[in-house]
Scaffold this motif. Structure first.
Motif, PDB file in Angstrom:
ATOM      1  N   GLY A 244       0.746  -1.115   0.088  1.00 14.40           N
ATOM      2  CA  GLY A 244      -0.006   0.130  -0.125  1.00 14.40           C
ATOM      3  C   GLY A 244       0.874   1.172  -0.062  1.00 14.40           C
ATOM      4  O   GLY A 244       0.530   2.132  -0.778  1.00 14.40           O
ATOM      5  N   ILE A 245       1.889   1.249   0.770  1.00 13.71           N
ATOM      6  CA  ILE A 245       2.784   2.350   0.890  1.00 13.71           C
ATOM      7  C   ILE A 245       3.555   2.579  -0.255  1.00 13.71           C
ATOM      8  O   ILE A 245       3.651   3.636  -1.056  1.00 13.71           O
ATOM      9  N   GLY A 246       3.943   1.391  -0.894  1.00 10.28           N
ATOM     10  CA  GLY A 246       4.557   1.456  -2.348  1.00 10.28           C
ATOM     11  C   GLY A 246       3.689   2.142  -3.448  1.00 10.28           C
ATOM     12  O   GLY A 246       4.273   3.060  -4.062  1.00 10.28           O
ATOM     13  N   ALA A 247       2.318   1.724  -3.519  1.00  7.84           N
ATOM     14  CA  ALA A 247       1.329   2.397  -4.386  1.00  7.84           C
ATOM     15  C   ALA A 247       1.056   3.826  -4.011  1.00  7.84           C
ATOM     16  O   ALA A 247       1.133   4.465  -5.026  1.00  7.84           O
ATOM     17  N   GLN A 248       0.908   4.075  -2.833  1.00  5.76           N
ATOM     18  CA  GLN A 248       1.145   5.712  -2.651  1.00  5.76           C
ATOM     19  C   GLN A 248       2.437   6.551  -3.007  1.00  5.76           C
ATOM     20  O   GLN A 248       2.276   7.691  -3.507  1.00  5.76           O
ATOM     21  N   THR A 249       3.432   5.909  -2.901  1.00  9.05           N
ATOM     22  CA  THR A 249       4.703   6.322  -3.026  1.00  9.05           C
ATOM     23  C   THR A 249       4.734   6.912  -4.680  1.00  9.05           C
ATOM     24  O   THR A 249       5.357   7.712  -4.847  1.00  9.05           O
ATOM     25  N   ILE A 250       4.169   5.775  -5.492  1.00  6.96           N
ATOM     26  CA  ILE A 250       4.369   6.349  -6.744  1.00  6.96           C
ATOM     27  C   ILE A 250       3.136   6.922  -7.466  1.00  6.96           C
ATOM     28  O   ILE A 250       2.804   7.325  -8.516  1.00  6.96           O
ATOM     29  N   GLY A 251       2.212   7.462  -6.413  1.00 13.05           N
ATOM     30  CA  GLY A 251       1.276   8.277  -6.734  1.00 13.05           C
ATOM     31  C   GLY A 251      -0.284   7.737  -6.896  1.00 13.05           C
ATOM     32  O   GLY A 251      -1.225   8.643  -7.334  1.00 13.05           O
ATOM     33  N   HIS A 252      -0.376   6.594  -6.574  1.00 11.27           N
ATOM     34  CA  HIS A 252      -1.660   5.989  -6.507  1.00 11.27           C
ATOM     35  C   HIS A 252      -2.529   6.324  -5.255  1.00 11.27           C
ATOM     36  O   HIS A 252      -1.960   6.737  -4.257  1.00 11.27           O
ATOM     37  N   GLU A 253      -3.875   6.311  -5.420  1.00  5.57           N
ATOM     38  CA  GLU A 253      -4.671   6.736  -4.261  1.00  5.57           C
ATOM     39  C   GLU A 253      -5.059   5.277  -3.774  1.00  5.57           C
ATOM     40  O   GLU A 253      -5.824   4.752  -4.353  1.00  5.57           O
ATOM     41  N   VAL A 254      -4.642   4.908  -2.622  1.00  2.26           N
ATOM     42  CA  VAL A 254      -5.322   3.824  -1.900  1.00  2.26           C
ATOM     43  C   VAL A 254      -6.579   4.053  -1.266  1.00  2.26           C
ATOM     44  O   VAL A 254      -6.812   5.252  -0.407  1.00  2.26           O
ATOM     45  N   ILE A 255      -7.689   3.369  -1.638  1.00  5.24           N
ATOM     46  CA  ILE A 255      -9.028   3.824  -1.299  1.00  5.24           C
ATOM     47  C   ILE A 255      -9.512   2.979  -0.050  1.00  5.24           C
ATOM     48  O   ILE A 255     -10.649   3.228   0.732  1.00  5.24           O
ATOM     49  N   GLY A 256      -9.131   1.825   0.054  1.00 13.00           N
ATOM     50  CA  GLY A 256      -9.530   1.036   1.191  1.00 13.00           C
ATOM     51  C   GLY A 256      -8.770  -0.366   1.247  1.00 13.00           C
ATOM     52  O   GLY A 256      -7.746  -0.537   0.522  1.00 13.00           O
ATOM     53  N   VAL A 257      -9.253  -1.192   2.318  1.00 12.03           N
ATOM     54  CA  VAL A 257      -8.614  -2.444   2.734  1.00 12.03           C
ATOM     55  C   VAL A 257      -9.787  -3.457   2.852  1.00 12.03           C
ATOM     56  O   VAL A 257     -10.655  -3.542   3.405  1.00 12.03           O
ATOM     57  N   VAL A 258      -9.601  -4.817   1.950  1.00 12.81           N
ATOM     58  CA  VAL A 258     -10.392  -5.910   2.414  1.00 12.81           C
ATOM     59  C   VAL A 258      -9.696  -6.814   3.145  1.00 12.81           C
ATOM     60  O   VAL A 258      -8.585  -7.532   2.670  1.00 12.81           O
ATOM     61  N   GLU A 259     -10.122  -7.255   3.991  1.00 14.91           N
ATOM     62  CA  GLU A 259      -9.512  -8.337   4.965  1.00 14.91           C
ATOM     63  C   GLU A 259     -10.231  -9.668   4.564  1.00 14.91           C
ATOM     64  O   GLU A 259     -11.516 -10.167   4.999  1.00 14.91           O
ATOM     65  N   ASN A 260      -9.443 -10.613   3.812  1.00 18.87           N
ATOM     66  CA  ASN A 260      -9.939 -12.036   3.238  1.00 18.87           C
ATOM     67  C   ASN A 260      -9.501 -13.043   4.422  1.00 18.87           C
ATOM     68  O   ASN A 260      -8.639 -13.084   5.132  1.00 18.87           O
ATOM     69  N   MET A 261     -10.481 -14.043   4.570  1.00 17.59           N
ATOM     70  CA  MET A 261     -10.130 -15.022   5.468  1.00 17.59           C
ATOM     71  C   MET A 261     -10.102 -14.773   6.873  1.00 17.59           C
ATOM     72  O   MET A 261      -9.340 -15.074   7.544  1.00 17.59           O
ATOM     73  N   SER A 262     -11.033 -13.903   7.059  1.00 17.66           N
ATOM     74  CA  SER A 262     -11.055 -13.217   8.505  1.00 17.66           C
ATOM     75  C   SER A 262     -11.291 -13.985   9.606  1.00 17.66           C
ATOM     76  O   SER A 262     -10.954 -13.993  10.726  1.00 17.66           O
ATOM     77  N   TYR A 263     -12.175 -14.933   9.551  1.00 16.99           N
ATOM     78  CA  TYR A 263     -12.592 -15.869  10.432  1.00 16.99           C
ATOM     79  C   TYR A 263     -13.418 -17.333   9.838  1.00 16.99           C
ATOM     80  O   TYR A 263     -13.903 -17.161   8.532  1.00 16.99           O
ATOM     81  N   TYR A 264     -13.673 -18.323  10.614  1.00 15.83           N
ATOM     82  CA  TYR A 264     -14.305 -19.261  10.117  1.00 15.83           C
ATOM     83  C   TYR A 264     -15.602 -19.356  11.114  1.00 15.83           C
ATOM     84  O   TYR A 264     -15.683 -19.164  12.481  1.00 15.83           O
ATOM     85  N   LEU A 265     -16.631 -19.308  10.543  1.00 16.57           N
ATOM     86  CA  LEU A 265     -18.184 -19.251  11.012  1.00 16.57           C
ATOM     87  C   LEU A 265     -18.377 -20.569  11.537  1.00 16.57           C
ATOM     88  O   LEU A 265     -18.685 -21.742  10.579  1.00 16.57           O
ATOM     89  N   ASN A 266     -18.276 -20.988  12.910  1.00 17.34           N
ATOM     90  CA  ASN A 266     -18.398 -22.483  13.093  1.00 17.34           C
ATOM     91  C   ASN A 266     -20.185 -22.716  13.015  1.00 17.34           C
ATOM     92  O   ASN A 266     -20.519 -22.179  14.252  1.00 17.34           O
ATOM     93  N   THR A 267     -20.579 -23.540  12.184  1.00 14.79           N
ATOM     94  CA  THR A 267     -22.038 -23.638  12.275  1.00 14.79           C
ATOM     95  C   THR A 267     -22.383 -24.565  13.237  1.00 14.79           C
ATOM     96  O   THR A 267     -23.787 -24.493  13.677  1.00 14.79           O
ATOM     97  N   CYS A 268     -21.545 -25.306  14.065  1.00 15.90           N
ATOM     98  CA  CYS A 268     -21.767 -25.998  15.554  1.00 15.90           C
ATOM     99  C   CYS A 268     -22.413 -25.232  16.434  1.00 15.90           C
ATOM    100  O   CYS A 268     -23.411 -25.310  17.296  1.00 15.90           O
ATOM    101  N   ASN A 269     -21.555 -24.065  16.897  1.00 12.50           N
ATOM    102  CA  ASN A 269     -22.046 -23.505  17.603  1.00 12.50           C
ATOM    103  C   ASN A 269     -22.389 -21.770  17.240  1.00 12.50           C
ATOM    104  O   ASN A 269     -22.637 -20.789  18.047  1.00 12.50           O
ATOM    105  N   ASN A 270     -22.285 -21.429  15.987  1.00 15.31           N
ATOM    106  CA  ASN A 270     -22.443 -20.185  15.500  1.00 15.31           C
ATOM    107  C   ASN A 270     -21.616 -19.279  15.787  1.00 15.31           C
ATOM    108  O   ASN A 270     -21.892 -17.843  16.043  1.00 15.31           O
ATOM    109  N   LYS A 271     -20.319 -19.512  16.148  1.00 15.52           N
ATOM    110  CA  LYS A 271     -19.390 -18.559  16.597  1.00 15.52           C
ATOM    111  C   LYS A 271     -18.221 -18.555  15.639  1.00 15.52           C
ATOM    112  O   LYS A 271     -17.943 -19.251  15.008  1.00 15.52           O
ATOM    113  N   ARG A 272     -17.627 -17.265  15.563  1.00 16.90           N
ATOM    114  CA  ARG A 272     -16.343 -17.017  14.829  1.00 16.90           C
ATOM    115  C   ARG A 272     -15.298 -17.517  15.227  1.00 16.90           C
ATOM    116  O   ARG A 272     -14.989 -17.432  16.503  1.00 16.90           O
ATOM    117  N   GLU A 273     -14.352 -18.145  14.714  1.00 16.82           N
ATOM    118  CA  GLU A 273     -13.087 -18.864  15.089  1.00 16.82           C
ATOM    119  C   GLU A 273     -12.084 -18.167  14.166  1.00 16.82           C
ATOM    120  O   GLU A 273     -12.206 -18.307  12.849  1.00 16.82           O
TER     121      GLU A 273
END
Length: 332
Positions: A244-273
């Motif tokens: 991201g800093i590299g992109a900003q350094t060469i003049g790109h505008e970073v608009i946001g972040v997506v966090e992938n694989m954030s958690y696993y939703l356990n269907t047995c107890n409906n809790k995030r792991e």
């Protein structure tokens, strides 16, 4: 011959892509006459790959032969000029610090979400050594057709247009090119493709890191913006900050972040792991001065495919990400 005289003469030269003089299409980015009389120019062209050599010869003849300047240095860039009545194509590069964070999957699912929002979307699969967009979208790969002016017509799946190196290589054969060859291919991807009329957004699936392709994108599409993908794990977020800093350094505008694989939703107890830990997305966003657009859980679409639908919980998250992207890209 004064500076103003030279500028007026160069402004009269036509950009063949627009068939209009540079003065009318903001074609001169920079003009400097050095102390030794050498002229330095930066020129915007509509179709850099097609007309650069022709225009270069014309400018050299004018400056060196007709006007007698001792030398000239010319750099060419893709034009940002949009003729009246035409639509501006927006570009969003999807970047990550390291491989394996699901950047291509995020790209494809974001494209699908944008389609659901009624937008026309294309993807440039610029992750040339690890091209995976055709596989994710399950595109039936076949030879590309072209327009009368020799522009490539992308393949289409579920309304998403795609251009990829996968379309030019035998199945399962690795791409083994050095930098110059990649540069030539990218020129064709960015200026030699006929996208659908009124396309709203072109997503650029970048390779991991801050190498040649990321730098070339700034040259070919100066106005592109960047969305950074990471996982919650510290190793991924640490390197994503660098991207991201590299992109900003060469003049790109970073608009946001997506966090992938954030958690696993356990269907047995409906809790995030939190299998890969937590906080990576927030850390990257904080250091880049942007927001986390969404946290996508580990999982698979109900239909067993790679793309989520609006019925999947992750699909709804992608819809929310798409809304934020449209806002930042001024597409609403």
């Amino acid at each position: 011959m004064t500076y103003e005289d030279l500028k007026k003469r160069i402004e009269q030269i036509k950009d063949p892509g627009f068939d209009k003089p540079f003065k009318e299409v903001n074609g001169i980015k920079k003009l400097v006459i050095g102390p030794t009389g050498v002229a330095e120019l930066e020129i915007y062209l509509k179709d850099k790959s097609k007309h650069e050599q022709q225009v270069k010869i014309e400018i050299i003849k004018l400056v060196k032969i007709e006007l007698g300047f001792p030398g000239i240095k010319i750099d060419f860039f893709e034009s940002e000029f949009v003729p009246e009545g035409e639509k501006l194509i927006r570009y969003l590069a999807i970047a990550s610090g390291k491989g394996g964070v699901g950047k291509s999957t995020v790209t494809a699912n974001l494209a699908a979400a944008m389609i659901r929002k009624g937008k026309k979307v294309g993807i440039i699969d610029a992750d040339v050594y690890g091209a995976s967009i055709p596989n994710i979208l399950k595109i039936d790969v076949k030879p590309l057709s072209s327009t009368e002016d020799e522009k490539m017509i992308p393949l289409v799946k579920d309304g998403i247009e795609v251009i990829s190196t996968e379309f030019f290589m035998p199945p399962e054969k690795p791409l083994m090119w050095r930098g110059p060859m990649l540069g030539k291919m990218l020129v064709h991807f960015f200026s030699g493709v006929k996208w659908q009329d009124d396309v709203d957004l072109i997503l650029i699936d970048l390779p991991p890191g801050t190498g040649d392709v990321a730098l070339d994108v700034k040259t070919y599409v100066p106005r592109s913006k960047v969305l950074v993908v990471t996982t919650p794990h510290r190793n991924a977020s640490h390197v994503a900050v660098k991207a991201g800093i590299g992109a900003q350094t060469i003049g790109h505008e970073v608009i946001g972040v997506v966090e992938n694989m954030s958690y696993y939703l356990n269907t047995c107890n409906n809790k995030r792991e939190f299998i890969f830990g937590s906080g990576g997305g927030e850390e990257v966003a904080k250091k880049l001065g942007v927001k986390v657009f969404g946290q996508v859980p580990i999982g698979q679409p109900q239909n067993g495919d790679y793309l989520y639908t609006e019925k999947d919980s992750a699909g709804k998250i992608y819809d929310e990400i798409a809304v934020q992207v449209m806002k930042e890209m001024e597409m609403e």
